[in-house]
Design a protein around this motif. Structure first.
Motif, PDB file in Angstrom:
ATOM      1  N   LYS A 173       0.816  -1.220   0.000  1.00 16.91           N
ATOM      2  CA  LYS A 173       0.000   0.000   0.000  1.00 16.91           C
ATOM      3  C   LYS A 173       0.850   1.270   0.000  1.00 16.91           C
ATOM      4  O   LYS A 173       0.599   2.226   0.741  1.00 16.91           O
ATOM      5  CB  LYS A 173      -0.974  -0.012   1.177  1.00 16.91           C
ATOM      6  N   ILE A 174       1.878   1.244  -0.843  1.00 20.31           N
ATOM      7  CA  ILE A 174       2.727   2.415  -1.048  1.00 20.31           C
ATOM      8  C   ILE A 174       2.912   2.617  -2.548  1.00 20.31           C
ATOM      9  O   ILE A 174       2.531   1.759  -3.347  1.00 20.31           O
ATOM     10  CB  ILE A 174       4.103   2.275  -0.348  1.00 20.31           C
ATOM     11  N   ARG A 175       3.510   3.713  -2.919  1.00 18.91           N
ATOM     12  CA  ARG A 175       3.775   3.987  -4.341  1.00 18.91           C
ATOM     13  C   ARG A 175       5.071   3.309  -4.779  1.00 18.91           C
ATOM     14  O   ARG A 175       5.987   3.123  -3.989  1.00 18.91           O
ATOM     15  CB  ARG A 175       3.908   5.490  -4.567  1.00 18.91           C
ATOM     16  N   ASP A 176       5.143   2.996  -6.058  1.00 15.48           N
ATOM     17  CA  ASP A 176       6.372   2.411  -6.627  1.00 15.48           C
ATOM     18  C   ASP A 176       7.576   3.286  -6.298  1.00 15.48           C
ATOM     19  O   ASP A 176       8.638   2.788  -5.933  1.00 15.48           O
ATOM     20  CB  ASP A 176       6.284   2.301  -8.155  1.00 15.48           C
ATOM     21  N   SER A 177       7.391   4.587  -6.429  1.00 12.01           N
ATOM     22  CA  SER A 177       8.500   5.513  -6.214  1.00 12.01           C
ATOM     23  C   SER A 177       9.042   5.435  -4.790  1.00 12.01           C
ATOM     24  O   SER A 177      10.234   5.660  -4.572  1.00 12.01           O
ATOM     25  CB  SER A 177       8.070   6.948  -6.532  1.00 12.01           C
ATOM     26  N   GLN A 178       8.183   5.102  -3.839  1.00  4.47           N
ATOM     27  CA  GLN A 178       8.641   4.972  -2.460  1.00  4.47           C
ATOM     28  C   GLN A 178       9.580   3.779  -2.299  1.00  4.47           C
ATOM     29  O   GLN A 178      10.518   3.836  -1.513  1.00  4.47           O
ATOM     30  CB  GLN A 178       7.456   4.855  -1.507  1.00  4.47           C
ATOM     31  N   VAL A 179       9.320   2.722  -3.039  1.00  7.94           N
ATOM     32  CA  VAL A 179      10.206   1.554  -3.000  1.00  7.94           C
ATOM     33  C   VAL A 179      11.576   1.955  -3.536  1.00  7.94           C
ATOM     34  O   VAL A 179      12.604   1.628  -2.941  1.00  7.94           O
ATOM     35  CB  VAL A 179       9.629   0.384  -3.827  1.00  7.94           C
ATOM     36  N   TYR A 180      11.574   2.685  -4.639  1.00  6.60           N
ATOM     37  CA  TYR A 180      12.835   3.079  -5.276  1.00  6.60           C
ATOM     38  C   TYR A 180      13.628   4.103  -4.453  1.00  6.60           C
ATOM     39  O   TYR A 180      14.804   4.306  -4.706  1.00  6.60           O
ATOM     40  CB  TYR A 180      12.582   3.608  -6.680  1.00  6.60           C
ATOM     41  N   CYS A 181      12.999   4.713  -3.456  1.00  3.34           N
ATOM     42  CA  CYS A 181      13.739   5.610  -2.560  1.00  3.34           C
ATOM     43  C   CYS A 181      14.759   4.831  -1.734  1.00  3.34           C
ATOM     44  O   CYS A 181      15.775   5.379  -1.319  1.00  3.34           O
ATOM     45  CB  CYS A 181      12.786   6.343  -1.622  1.00  3.34           C
ATOM     46  N   PHE A 182      14.466   3.559  -1.503  1.00  2.00           N
ATOM     47  CA  PHE A 182      15.316   2.737  -0.639  1.00  2.00           C
ATOM     48  C   PHE A 182      16.088   1.646  -1.368  1.00  2.00           C
ATOM     49  O   PHE A 182      17.145   1.220  -0.909  1.00  2.00           O
ATOM     50  CB  PHE A 182      14.463   2.083   0.454  1.00  2.00           C
ATOM     51  N   PHE A 183      15.546   1.180  -2.493  1.00  2.00           N
ATOM     52  CA  PHE A 183      16.157   0.067  -3.221  1.00  2.00           C
ATOM     53  C   PHE A 183      16.189   0.345  -4.711  1.00  2.00           C
ATOM     54  O   PHE A 183      15.245   0.891  -5.267  1.00  2.00           O
ATOM     55  CB  PHE A 183      15.373  -1.229  -2.968  1.00  2.00           C
ATOM     56  N   LYS A 184      17.278  -0.077  -5.359  1.00  2.00           N
ATOM     57  CA  LYS A 184      17.414   0.115  -6.806  1.00  2.00           C
ATOM     58  C   LYS A 184      16.515  -0.839  -7.580  1.00  2.00           C
ATOM     59  O   LYS A 184      16.016  -0.505  -8.646  1.00  2.00           O
ATOM     60  CB  LYS A 184      18.854  -0.135  -7.244  1.00  2.00           C
ATOM     61  N   ASN A 185      16.350  -2.051  -7.029  1.00  2.00           N
ATOM     62  CA  ASN A 185      15.610  -3.085  -7.750  1.00  2.00           C
ATOM     63  C   ASN A 185      15.170  -4.175  -6.780  1.00  2.00           C
ATOM     64  O   ASN A 185      15.485  -4.127  -5.590  1.00  2.00           O
ATOM     65  CB  ASN A 185      16.488  -3.676  -8.866  1.00  2.00           C
ATOM     66  N   LYS A 186      14.453  -5.154  -7.295  1.00  2.00           N
ATOM     67  CA  LYS A 186      13.951  -6.210  -6.410  1.00  2.00           C
ATOM     68  C   LYS A 186      15.062  -7.129  -5.927  1.00  2.00           C
ATOM     69  O   LYS A 186      14.925  -7.769  -4.885  1.00  2.00           O
ATOM     70  CB  LYS A 186      12.820  -6.996  -7.085  1.00  2.00           C
ATOM     71  N   GLU A 187      16.175  -7.169  -6.626  1.00  2.00           N
ATOM     72  CA  GLU A 187      17.323  -7.954  -6.154  1.00  2.00           C
ATOM     73  C   GLU A 187      17.825  -7.408  -4.818  1.00  2.00           C
ATOM     74  O   GLU A 187      18.165  -8.164  -3.914  1.00  2.00           O
ATOM     75  CB  GLU A 187      18.450  -7.954  -7.193  1.00  2.00           C
TER      76      GLU A 187
END
Length: 67
Positions: free
Chosen positions: A27-41
């Motif tokens: 329940k967050i935005r994609d961009s929030q994930v990319y703030c902390f991680f470059k990719n799913k790896e």
């Protein structure tokens, strides 16, 4: 977010699960994930690191109880 990632990886498999899926589940935005991680790896690496850390803590606790 990590619980969401674990759920997505478990249900869809690592290669089929995407950042968008993880973000939606968390329940967050994609961009929030990319703030902390470059990719799913990187997300998977952090999940594994945290799991190993937890295992080591449990083993140490058990070993202390043995001595």
């Amino acid at each position: 977010m990590f619980r969401a990632a674990v759920k997505e990886f478990a249900e869809k498999g690592f290669y089929k699960a995407g950042i968008r899926d993880i973000a939606k589940n968390a329940k967050i935005r994609d961009s929030q994930v990319y703030c902390f991680f470059k990719n799913k790896e990187e997300i998977l690496a952090e999940i594994v690191r945290r799991a190993w850390e937890d295992i080591l803590k449990r083993v140490k606790k058990e070993l202390i109880g043995i001595t």
